[in-house]
Write a protein that holds these residues in place. Sequence first.
Motif, PDB file in Angstrom:
ATOM      1  N   GLY A 141      -0.012   4.898   0.188  1.00 14.01           N
ATOM      2  CA  GLY A 141      -0.475   5.091   1.555  1.00 14.01           C
ATOM      3  C   GLY A 141      -1.959   4.916   1.725  1.00 14.01           C
ATOM      4  N   ASP A 142      -2.710   4.908   0.614  1.00 10.99           N
ATOM      5  CA  ASP A 142      -4.159   4.710   0.684  1.00 10.99           C
ATOM      6  C   ASP A 142      -4.501   3.263   0.333  1.00 10.99           C
ATOM      7  OD1 ASP A 142      -4.605   7.335   1.342  1.00 10.99           O
ATOM      8  OD2 ASP A 142      -4.905   7.959  -0.747  1.00 10.99           O
ATOM      9  N   PRO A 143      -5.550   2.703   0.946  1.00  7.53           N
ATOM     10  CA  PRO A 143      -5.950   1.334   0.600  1.00  7.53           C
ATOM     11  C   PRO A 143      -6.643   1.291  -0.752  1.00  7.53           C
ATOM     12  CG  PRO A 143      -7.469   2.260   2.194  1.00  7.53           C
ATOM     13  CD  PRO A 143      -6.359   3.266   2.044  1.00  7.53           C
ATOM     14  N   CYS A 144      -6.666   0.111  -1.339  1.00  9.21           N
ATOM     15  CA  CYS A 144      -7.390  -0.082  -2.585  1.00  9.21           C
ATOM     16  C   CYS A 144      -8.899  -0.055  -2.316  1.00  9.21           C
ATOM     17  CB  CYS A 144      -7.008  -1.422  -3.223  1.00  9.21           C
ATOM     18  SG  CYS A 144      -5.321  -1.460  -3.890  1.00  9.21           S
ATOM     19  N   THR A 145      -9.646   0.304  -3.344  1.00  6.35           N
ATOM     20  CA  THR A 145     -11.097   0.295  -3.217  1.00  6.35           C
ATOM     21  C   THR A 145     -11.700  -0.494  -4.372  1.00  6.35           C
ATOM     22  OG1 THR A 145     -11.222   2.401  -4.418  1.00  6.35           O
ATOM     23  CG2 THR A 145     -11.250   2.494  -2.004  1.00  6.35           C
ATOM     24  N   HIS A 160       2.537  -6.810  -7.564  1.00  5.13           N
ATOM     25  CA  HIS A 160       3.574  -7.038  -8.560  1.00  5.13           C
ATOM     26  C   HIS A 160       4.680  -5.984  -8.512  1.00  5.13           C
ATOM     27  CE1 HIS A 160       0.403  -9.422 -11.040  1.00  5.13           C
ATOM     28  NE2 HIS A 160       0.952 -10.146 -10.086  1.00  5.13           N
ATOM     29  N   THR A 161       4.417  -4.855  -7.850  1.00  7.53           N
ATOM     30  CA  THR A 161       5.447  -3.804  -7.755  1.00  7.53           C
ATOM     31  C   THR A 161       6.138  -3.788  -6.394  1.00  7.53           C
ATOM     32  OG1 THR A 161       3.790  -2.179  -7.048  1.00  7.53           O
ATOM     33  CG2 THR A 161       4.226  -2.357  -9.428  1.00  7.53           C
ATOM     34  N   SER A 162       5.802  -4.741  -5.532  1.00  2.00           N
ATOM     35  CA  SER A 162       6.375  -4.782  -4.180  1.00  2.00           C
ATOM     36  C   SER A 162       7.533  -5.776  -4.105  1.00  2.00           C
ATOM     37  CB  SER A 162       5.296  -5.181  -3.163  1.00  2.00           C
ATOM     38  OG  SER A 162       5.869  -5.560  -1.933  1.00  2.00           O
ATOM     39  N   PRO A 163       8.746  -5.306  -3.828  1.00  2.00           N
ATOM     40  CA  PRO A 163       9.876  -6.234  -3.672  1.00  2.00           C
ATOM     41  C   PRO A 163       9.668  -7.214  -2.517  1.00  2.00           C
ATOM     42  CG  PRO A 163      10.649  -3.980  -3.946  1.00  2.00           C
ATOM     43  CD  PRO A 163       9.172  -3.903  -3.725  1.00  2.00           C
ATOM     44  N   LEU A 164       9.037  -6.750  -1.438  1.00  3.50           N
ATOM     45  CA  LEU A 164       8.799  -7.635  -0.301  1.00  3.50           C
ATOM     46  C   LEU A 164       7.829  -8.743  -0.703  1.00  3.50           C
ATOM     47  CD1 LEU A 164       9.392  -8.153   2.683  1.00  3.50           C
ATOM     48  CD2 LEU A 164       7.429  -6.720   3.267  1.00  3.50           C
ATOM     49  N   ALA A 165       6.809  -8.400  -1.479  1.00  2.00           N
ATOM     50  CA  ALA A 165       5.858  -9.409  -1.948  1.00  2.00           C
ATOM     51  C   ALA A 165       6.549 -10.396  -2.883  1.00  2.00           C
ATOM     52  CB  ALA A 165       4.690  -8.743  -2.651  1.00  2.00           C
ATOM     53  N   ALA A 166       7.478  -9.910  -3.676  1.00  2.00           N
ATOM     54  CA  ALA A 166       8.201 -10.801  -4.591  1.00  2.00           C
ATOM     55  C   ALA A 166       9.029 -11.820  -3.819  1.00  2.00           C
ATOM     56  CB  ALA A 166       9.097  -9.978  -5.514  1.00  2.00           C
ATOM     57  N   GLY A 167       9.504 -11.416  -2.647  1.00  2.00           N
ATOM     58  CA  GLY A 167      10.300 -12.326  -1.820  1.00  2.00           C
ATOM     59  C   GLY A 167       9.460 -13.299  -1.014  1.00  2.00           C
ATOM     60  N   HIS A 168       8.170 -13.010  -0.881  1.00  2.00           N
ATOM     61  CA  HIS A 168       7.252 -13.886  -0.133  1.00  2.00           C
ATOM     62  C   HIS A 168       5.972 -14.076  -0.954  1.00  2.00           C
ATOM     63  CE1 HIS A 168       9.693 -13.424   3.560  1.00  2.00           C
ATOM     64  NE2 HIS A 168       9.822 -12.165   3.178  1.00  2.00           N
ATOM     65  N   GLU A 175       0.811  -1.215   0.000  1.00  2.00           N
ATOM     66  CA  GLU A 175       0.000   0.000   0.000  1.00  2.00           C
ATOM     67  C   GLU A 175       0.849   1.272   0.000  1.00  2.00           C
ATOM     68  OE1 GLU A 175      -2.804  -0.290   3.192  1.00  2.00           O
ATOM     69  OE2 GLU A 175      -4.189  -1.539   2.010  1.00  2.00           O
ATOM     70  N   SER A 176       2.175   1.110   0.099  1.00  2.00           N
ATOM     71  CA  SER A 176       3.058   2.284   0.016  1.00  2.00           C
ATOM     72  C   SER A 176       3.280   2.693  -1.436  1.00  2.00           C
ATOM     73  CB  SER A 176       4.404   1.985   0.682  1.00  2.00           C
ATOM     74  OG  SER A 176       5.154   1.054  -0.094  1.00  2.00           O
ATOM     75  N   ARG A 177       2.706   1.911  -2.358  1.00  2.00           N
ATOM     76  CA  ARG A 177       2.856   2.169  -3.791  1.00  2.00           C
ATOM     77  C   ARG A 177       1.486   2.474  -4.391  1.00  2.00           C
ATOM     78  NH1 ARG A 177       7.896  -0.017  -3.911  1.00  2.00           N
ATOM     79  NH2 ARG A 177       8.218  -1.272  -2.033  1.00  2.00           N
ATOM     80  N   SER A 178       1.491   3.241  -5.449  1.00  2.00           N
ATOM     81  CA  SER A 178       0.219   3.544  -6.107  1.00  2.00           C
ATOM     82  C   SER A 178      -0.332   2.285  -6.765  1.00  2.00           C
ATOM     83  CB  SER A 178       0.400   4.645  -7.150  1.00  2.00           C
ATOM     84  OG  SER A 178       1.340   4.225  -8.145  1.00  2.00           O
TER      85      SER A 178
END
Length: 228
Positions: free
Chosen positions: A184-188, A203-211, A172-175
């Motif tokens: 910073g805003d949640p998805c709707t 798909h744009t989160s490096p942390l998500a890519a690692g987990h 959520e730190s990414r658009s």
Amino acid sequence: MAAEHGPADIYDTSGDGIEPKTAAEVAAAGHRAAEAAADFLQALTGCMTPMNLRPVYRDVEYATQMLERTARALSEAAQSINSGVPLALKFGDGEEPWTEARGGPVLSPLQILSLAKTAGGLAPEETTTYSAAIQELKPLPALIADKQKMEAREQSRAEGQELHDELLADMESRSCASCGAAPGDPCTAASGNLTGPHAARRHTSPLAAGHPEAAAGVRRVDPKFLHR
């Protein structure tokens, strides 16, 4: 004055945050509990306030009988262990005692007493002692094993929740290219309810890519649905 340890009092429970007790001390505590329950029965009978205490009395009477039987079995088992009474290598039905199928590798007081009874008349090579078996197997006390498993599960759940929250914050730190949510805003969703995070953020989160597996399960629940 520290209690004298028996030959099978080998596991120090202080490392698990529990005050260590010898088998003899545990048996003595059982007898005290049974005596306290018996005193409670007498107090119920002598209650000066007119109340219907029959249901309470029946419950306490049953608990007292169970405590007395348990304390007696504990005491006899502890004496058998500490005096090195021979135990049969197998139960009367031929099954091995030191197995998970029979609650092992540690045994219950009643199982110990059963093996001691079965050992009568057997040749020495067909018997062992509880302390000899425990010294060889070096198992955990069953209640300590249960406690450690529960703590491990709780730790795993806590770590999983911590990772979930970190993944959610990172995504959520990414658009979001799907719903247009700003960093910073949640998805709707189309309905306007909070949702996501959408795959575009994942798909744009490096942390998500690692987990990837944990990231696929990350969800934000709209607070208005929590108390329905």
